[in-house]
Design a protein around this motif. Structure first.
Motif, PDB file in Angstrom:
ATOM      1  N   MET A   1      -7.986  13.520 -11.423  1.00 44.73           N
ATOM      2  CA  MET A   1      -7.644  12.288 -10.816  1.00 44.73           C
ATOM      3  C   MET A   1      -8.187  12.202  -9.521  1.00 44.73           C
ATOM      4  N   THR A   2      -8.639  11.344  -8.793  1.00 43.22           N
ATOM      5  CA  THR A   2      -9.468  11.912  -7.845  1.00 43.22           C
ATOM      6  C   THR A   2      -9.071  11.875  -6.270  1.00 43.22           C
ATOM      7  N   THR A   3      -9.624  12.684  -5.089  1.00 43.37           N
ATOM      8  CA  THR A   3      -8.942  11.711  -3.841  1.00 43.37           C
ATOM      9  C   THR A   3      -8.659  10.831  -3.001  1.00 43.37           C
ATOM     10  N   ALA A   4     -10.055   9.708  -3.738  1.00 41.93           N
ATOM     11  CA  ALA A   4      -9.696   8.244  -3.692  1.00 41.93           C
ATOM     12  C   ALA A   4      -8.800   7.821  -4.269  1.00 41.93           C
ATOM     13  N   GLU A   5      -9.031   8.097  -6.525  1.00 45.33           N
ATOM     14  CA  GLU A   5      -8.013   7.390  -6.617  1.00 45.33           C
ATOM     15  C   GLU A   5      -6.551   7.934  -6.001  1.00 45.33           C
ATOM     16  N   ILE A   6      -6.372   9.009  -5.879  1.00 43.21           N
ATOM     17  CA  ILE A   6      -4.804   9.691  -4.782  1.00 43.21           C
ATOM     18  C   ILE A   6      -4.423   8.721  -3.957  1.00 43.21           C
ATOM     19  N   CYS A   7      -5.732   8.265  -3.016  1.00 41.78           N
ATOM     20  CA  CYS A   7      -5.047   7.720  -1.987  1.00 41.78           C
ATOM     21  C   CYS A   7      -4.708   6.229  -2.501  1.00 41.78           C
ATOM     22  N   VAL A   8      -5.757   5.517  -2.786  1.00 41.16           N
ATOM     23  CA  VAL A   8      -5.533   4.264  -3.083  1.00 41.16           C
ATOM     24  C   VAL A   8      -4.672   4.171  -4.327  1.00 41.16           C
ATOM     25  N   GLN A   9      -4.114   4.814  -4.798  1.00 45.64           N
ATOM     26  CA  GLN A   9      -2.846   4.849  -5.528  1.00 45.64           C
ATOM     27  C   GLN A   9      -1.882   4.891  -4.465  1.00 45.64           C
ATOM     28  N   ALA A  10      -1.753   5.246  -3.509  1.00 43.22           N
ATOM     29  CA  ALA A  10      -0.420   5.382  -3.046  1.00 43.22           C
ATOM     30  C   ALA A  10      -0.813   4.090  -1.611  1.00 43.22           C
ATOM     31  N   GLY A  11      -1.485   3.759  -1.342  1.00 41.70           N
ATOM     32  CA  GLY A  11      -2.005   2.125  -0.491  1.00 41.70           C
ATOM     33  C   GLY A  11      -1.698   1.411  -1.805  1.00 41.70           C
ATOM     34  N   ALA A  12      -1.725   1.178  -3.004  1.00 42.82           N
ATOM     35  CA  ALA A  12      -1.033   0.234  -3.616  1.00 42.82           C
ATOM     36  C   ALA A  12       0.288   0.311  -3.935  1.00 42.82           C
ATOM     37  N   LYS A  13       0.981   1.015  -3.836  1.00 42.19           N
ATOM     38  CA  LYS A  13       2.253   1.299  -3.715  1.00 42.19           C
ATOM     39  C   LYS A  13       2.549   0.658  -2.544  1.00 42.19           C
ATOM     40  N   LEU A  14       2.222   0.836  -1.693  1.00 41.81           N
ATOM     41  CA  LEU A  14       2.706   0.451   0.031  1.00 41.81           C
ATOM     42  C   LEU A  14       2.207  -1.064  -0.424  1.00 41.81           C
ATOM     43  N   ASP A  16       2.296  -2.622  -2.977  1.00 40.23           N
ATOM     44  CA  ASP A  16       3.306  -3.463  -3.957  1.00 40.23           C
ATOM     45  C   ASP A  16       5.325  -3.421  -2.764  1.00 40.23           C
ATOM     46  N   ARG A  17       5.396  -3.078  -2.148  1.00 45.49           N
ATOM     47  CA  ARG A  17       6.386  -2.910  -1.775  1.00 45.49           C
ATOM     48  C   ARG A  17       6.688  -3.902  -0.617  1.00 45.49           C
ATOM     49  N   ASN A  18       5.109  -4.368  -0.311  1.00 45.59           N
ATOM     50  CA  ASN A  18       5.116  -4.953   1.022  1.00 45.59           C
ATOM     51  C   ASN A  18       4.362  -6.734   1.006  1.00 45.59           C
ATOM     52  N   ARG A  19       3.844  -7.071  -0.204  1.00 49.21           N
ATOM     53  CA  ARG A  19       3.106  -8.016  -0.408  1.00 49.21           C
ATOM     54  C   ARG A  19       3.573  -7.882  -1.946  1.00 49.21           C
ATOM     55  N   PRO A  20       4.173  -8.807  -2.788  1.00 51.00           N
ATOM     56  CA  PRO A  20       3.621  -8.382  -4.857  1.00 51.00           C
ATOM     57  C   PRO A  20       2.586  -9.266  -4.795  1.00 51.00           C
ATOM     58  N   GLY A  21       2.261  -9.114  -6.084  1.00 51.35           N
ATOM     59  CA  GLY A  21       1.009  -9.439  -6.285  1.00 51.35           C
ATOM     60  C   GLY A  21      -0.655  -9.732  -5.527  1.00 51.35           C
ATOM     61  N   TRP A  22      -0.166  -8.916  -4.367  1.00 47.62           N
ATOM     62  CA  TRP A  22      -1.675  -8.755  -3.432  1.00 47.62           C
ATOM     63  C   TRP A  22      -2.545  -8.735  -4.090  1.00 47.62           C
ATOM     64  N   GLU A  23      -2.783  -7.885  -5.165  1.00 45.47           N
ATOM     65  CA  GLU A  23      -4.312  -7.164  -5.601  1.00 45.47           C
ATOM     66  C   GLU A  23      -4.906  -9.328  -7.000  1.00 45.47           C
ATOM     67  N   ARG A  24      -4.164 -10.027  -6.863  1.00 47.66           N
ATOM     68  CA  ARG A  24      -4.453 -11.328  -7.386  1.00 47.66           C
ATOM     69  C   ARG A  24      -5.385 -12.331  -6.231  1.00 47.66           C
ATOM     70  N   GLU A  25      -5.057 -11.430  -4.813  1.00 46.77           N
ATOM     71  CA  GLU A  25      -5.279 -12.416  -3.334  1.00 46.77           C
ATOM     72  C   GLU A  25      -7.113 -11.662  -2.935  1.00 46.77           C
ATOM     73  N   ILE A  26      -7.305 -10.725  -3.462  1.00 47.04           N
ATOM     74  CA  ILE A  26      -7.959  -9.812  -3.277  1.00 47.04           C
ATOM     75  C   ILE A  26      -9.848 -10.467  -4.164  1.00 47.04           C
ATOM     76  N   ASP A  27     -11.098 -10.397  -3.594  1.00 51.59           N
ATOM     77  CA  ASP A  27     -12.196 -10.993  -3.698  1.00 51.59           C
ATOM     78  C   ASP A  27     -13.197  -9.550  -4.154  1.00 51.59           C
ATOM     79  N   LEU A  28     -13.536  -9.512  -5.464  1.00 54.25           N
ATOM     80  CA  LEU A  28     -13.851  -8.013  -4.970  1.00 54.25           C
ATOM     81  C   LEU A  28     -15.430  -7.761  -4.994  1.00 54.25           C
ATOM     82  N   HIS A  29     -15.885  -9.618  -4.959  1.00 51.17           N
ATOM     83  CA  HIS A  29     -17.383  -9.245  -4.774  1.00 51.17           C
ATOM     84  C   HIS A  29     -17.066  -9.294  -3.874  1.00 51.17           C
TER      85      HIS A  29
END
Length: 90
Positions: A1-14, A16-29
């Motif tokens: 796992m890269t450093t970026a992936e490790i940091c992003v995993q930590a951000g995603a967990k944060l 998840d705890r504070n705003r469940p379902g957040w990934e559906r709100e992001i415009d990837l483009h």
């Protein structure tokens, strides 16, 4: 796992705890971690700094919200990969 992936995993967990379902709100483009108005925090909370305040984050690099431990392009790629994976497995 890269450093970026490790940091992003930590951000995603944060998020998840504070705003469940957040990934559906992001415009990837539009998402660009280097842009304080198009980064994940800005898309979720209105601005990068508002997101940091609402999540009570002091070291944004640990959570993949800012470069320092990884390049912005690597962080943006890691966020896109994580979000895409979550959306396709849901």
């Amino acid at each position: 796992m890269t450093t970026a992936e490790i940091c992003v995993q930590a951000g995603a967990k944060l998020l998840d705890r504070n705003r469940p379902g957040w990934e559906r709100e992001i415009d990837l483009h539009e998402m660009d971690v280097s842009d304080p108005w198009r980064c994940p925090l800005a898309q979720l909370f209105g601005s990068y700094t508002e997101g940091l305040d609402r999540l009570d984050v002091n070291d944004s690099m640990v959570f993949g919200f800012e470069s320092g431990r990884a390049d912005y392009s690597d962080l943006t790629f890691a966020w896109r990969e994580l979000i895409t994976e979550r959306r396709t497995s849901a």
